[in-house]
Design a protein around this motif. Structure first.
Motif, mmCIF file in Angstrom:
data_model
loop_
_atom_site.group_PDB
_atom_site.id
_atom_site.type_symbol
_atom_site.label_atom_id
_atom_site.label_comp_id
_atom_site.label_asym_id
_atom_site.label_seq_id
_atom_site.Cartn_x
_atom_site.Cartn_y
_atom_site.Cartn_z
ATOM 1 N N ARG A 39 0.824 -1.208 0.000
ATOM 2 C CA ARG A 39 0.000 0.000 0.000
ATOM 3 C C ARG A 39 0.855 1.254 0.000
ATOM 4 O O ARG A 39 0.455 2.300 -0.528
ATOM 5 C CB ARG A 39 -0.915 -0.002 1.227
ATOM 6 C CG ARG A 39 -1.738 1.263 1.381
ATOM 7 C CD ARG A 39 -2.340 1.379 2.769
ATOM 8 N NE ARG A 39 -2.796 2.746 3.031
ATOM 9 C CZ ARG A 39 -2.033 3.723 3.482
ATOM 10 N NH1 ARG A 39 -0.742 3.505 3.763
ATOM 11 N NH2 ARG A 39 -2.527 4.926 3.672
ATOM 12 N N ALA A 131 -6.999 9.732 3.753
ATOM 13 C CA ALA A 131 -6.799 8.377 3.222
ATOM 14 C C ALA A 131 -5.808 7.575 4.059
ATOM 15 O O ALA A 131 -5.633 6.378 3.816
ATOM 16 C CB ALA A 131 -6.324 8.450 1.777
ATOM 17 N N THR A 134 -6.984 4.259 5.335
ATOM 18 C CA THR A 134 -6.997 3.019 4.555
ATOM 19 C C THR A 134 -5.923 2.039 5.007
ATOM 20 O O THR A 134 -6.025 0.846 4.732
ATOM 21 C CB THR A 134 -6.824 3.298 3.046
ATOM 22 O OG1 THR A 134 -5.549 3.924 2.814
ATOM 23 C CG2 THR A 134 -7.945 4.186 2.526
ATOM 24 N N ARG A 137 -7.552 -0.310 7.300
ATOM 25 C CA ARG A 137 -8.503 -1.165 6.580
ATOM 26 C C ARG A 137 -7.794 -2.244 5.764
ATOM 27 O O ARG A 137 -8.338 -3.331 5.554
ATOM 28 C CB ARG A 137 -9.408 -0.324 5.680
ATOM 29 C CG ARG A 137 -10.606 0.212 6.435
ATOM 30 C CD ARG A 137 -11.742 0.541 5.508
ATOM 31 N NE ARG A 137 -11.545 1.830 4.877
ATOM 32 C CZ ARG A 137 -12.319 2.302 3.910
ATOM 33 N NH1 ARG A 137 -13.321 1.580 3.443
ATOM 34 N NH2 ARG A 137 -12.097 3.495 3.404
ATOM 35 N N ILE A 251 -13.897 3.830 -0.240
ATOM 36 C CA ILE A 251 -12.477 4.184 -0.269
ATOM 37 C C ILE A 251 -12.350 5.654 -0.654
ATOM 38 O O ILE A 251 -12.979 6.110 -1.619
ATOM 39 C CB ILE A 251 -11.707 3.315 -1.282
ATOM 40 C CG1 ILE A 251 -11.885 1.828 -0.976
ATOM 41 C CG2 ILE A 251 -10.213 3.664 -1.268
ATOM 42 C CD1 ILE A 251 -11.370 0.916 -2.081
ATOM 43 N N VAL A 350 -5.644 -1.221 -1.601
ATOM 44 C CA VAL A 350 -6.766 -0.930 -0.710
ATOM 45 C C VAL A 350 -8.038 -1.586 -1.250
ATOM 46 O O VAL A 350 -8.780 -2.236 -0.504
ATOM 47 C CB VAL A 350 -6.971 0.584 -0.551
ATOM 48 C CG1 VAL A 350 -8.176 0.873 0.341
ATOM 49 C CG2 VAL A 350 -5.719 1.247 0.010
#
Length: 389
Positions: A39, A131, A134, A137, A251, A350
């Motif tokens: 990521r 963000a 994320t 997540r 997202i 993501v």
């Protein structure tokens, strides 16, 4: 299963609690960290990625490498917090307004959130809407990925468009060897299987960066090895395609989603859209095409799940857009927090992990139980029923 996340972009940590995970499933922290590292990579990322090196800590629900059935607590520490302790303090005796934000940025949650929650420091909004959330997540999705692995369910994600530079989708690629395709994707700085298109995408990102601008794109997630019948047609909120759509659109910066042929079905006759059904002794029921993207009637068909999401260009520009100060109401050019020229490659990671969470949830709704042994037996019995249908 369900989960809750908490934490701010410049706070001390990001936290997730997952409830409902059955016992007896092996969990590898290095595998979660590998997803987190993916990521953070990608051509066009900004300076924040040089500060943070995300690593997960598991504080509950896993013992000796296996789930216990108890809630799982996941934590990612924010290394940059050391520079923000006064600004992000929870202590009402240590108030520091030196980084107060009164100028909302176009394309962000700043103004809408400020109006909704009636806060005059827009940092209260941007810290949570960032963000950065994320990252936690992805850890949740990485847990889901490991829960699905024992049942032969695999996935990958890749980039098929950056700034209008288009690459082939999974169905267009028609790979004979998926492992080789994954290796090509992982070796690309923009997570594109086509090396020529990789270079063109990098040039587009360089062009945007030189102009103080940003670019968006399209990512595709593929999940294969799924049994038929995950999801349901009987209630709107149990349809797997609906749940996947919500996950993708949750997202940050994602503005559209499609399954299989997606919006392209508008350009074709029905005979060119639907997947004909066949049967033979070896496969049982199957489809020779997968235009539906692996879902019909809100349920999996047994074919690969193919879902795409479109990410808008990041709205934080070094060539600032116009806005209005909430205090003075005077116009200004929007301020810049750290930003990426392009985060599409990272967004594909993501997207893959939010999809895996929804798939795992549907899987464990269908094959419910408190332990791996129960679930394995249920799946075995179900597959036998399907085979003998």
């Amino acid at each position: 299963m369900r989960f809750l996340t908490a934490g701010e972009s410049h706070g001390p940590q990001l936290t997730a609690i997952i409830e409902g995970v059955p016992s007896g499933f092996p969990i590898s922290i290095p595998q979660i960290n590998e997803s987190l590292a993916k990521r953070q990579r990608g051509y066009g990322r900004g300076r924040r990625m040089q500060i943070e090196k995300d690593q997960v800590e598991i504080l509950s629900g896993v013992r000796f490498g296996k789930t216990t059935g108890a809630p799982i607590t996941l934590v990612i520490k924010n290394k940059d917090y050391v520079h923000w302790q006064k600004i992000m303090s929870v202590d009402d005796q240590k108030i520091d307004h030196s980084r107060r934000v009164s100028r909302p940025r176009p394309g962000h949650a700043d103004l809408n959130g400020g109006l909704k929650y009636q806060v005059k420091d827009l940092r209260d909004i941007l810290e949570r809407s960032s963000a950065r959330e994320t990252a936690i997540r992805v850890t949740v999705g990485a847990i889901a990925k490991q829960l699905l692995n024992p049942f032969g369910i695999r996935s990958f994600s890749h980039v098929i468009n950056i700034g209008g530079i288009e690459a082939k989708s999974f169905e267009q690629l028609k790979p004979k060897n998926i492992e080789e395709l994954i290796q090509q994707i992982e070796s690309s700085e923009v997570r594109c299987a086509d090396q020529q298109k990789t270079e063109l995408m990098k040039q587009k990102i360089d062009q945007a960066k030189a102009n103080g601008d940003t670019v968006g794109g399209i990512v595709e997630v593929v999940v294969f090895g799924l049994p038929v019948g995950l999801g349901s047609h009987v209630h709107w909120d149990r349809k797997l395609d609906g749940r996947l759509g919500q996950a993708i659109l949750s997202i940050q910066a994602f503005k559209g989603v499609e399954l299989g042929m997606g919006f392209a079905v508008a350009n074709h006759f029905g005979s060119e859209v639907h997947d004909e059904i066949f049967w033979n002794e070896e496969k049982g029921f199957y489809r020779a095409t997968n235009r539906a993207g692996g879902i019909e009637g809100g349920m999996t068909t047994g074919e690969p799940l193919v879902i795409r999401g479109v990410m808008k260009p990041i709205p934080t520009l070094y060539k600032p857009l116009k806005s209005v100060d909430i205090d003075s109401k005077a116009p200004f050019e929007a301020s810049v927090e750290r930003s990426d020229a392009c985060a599409v490659p990272a967004a594909s990671i993501v997207a893959e992990h939010v999809v895996l969470w929804e798939v795992a949830n549907a899987f464990f709704e269908k094959f419910s139980g408190d332990s791996y042994i129960e679930i394995e037996q249920q799946l075995k019995n179900y597959l036998q029923l399907v085979r003998n249908y």
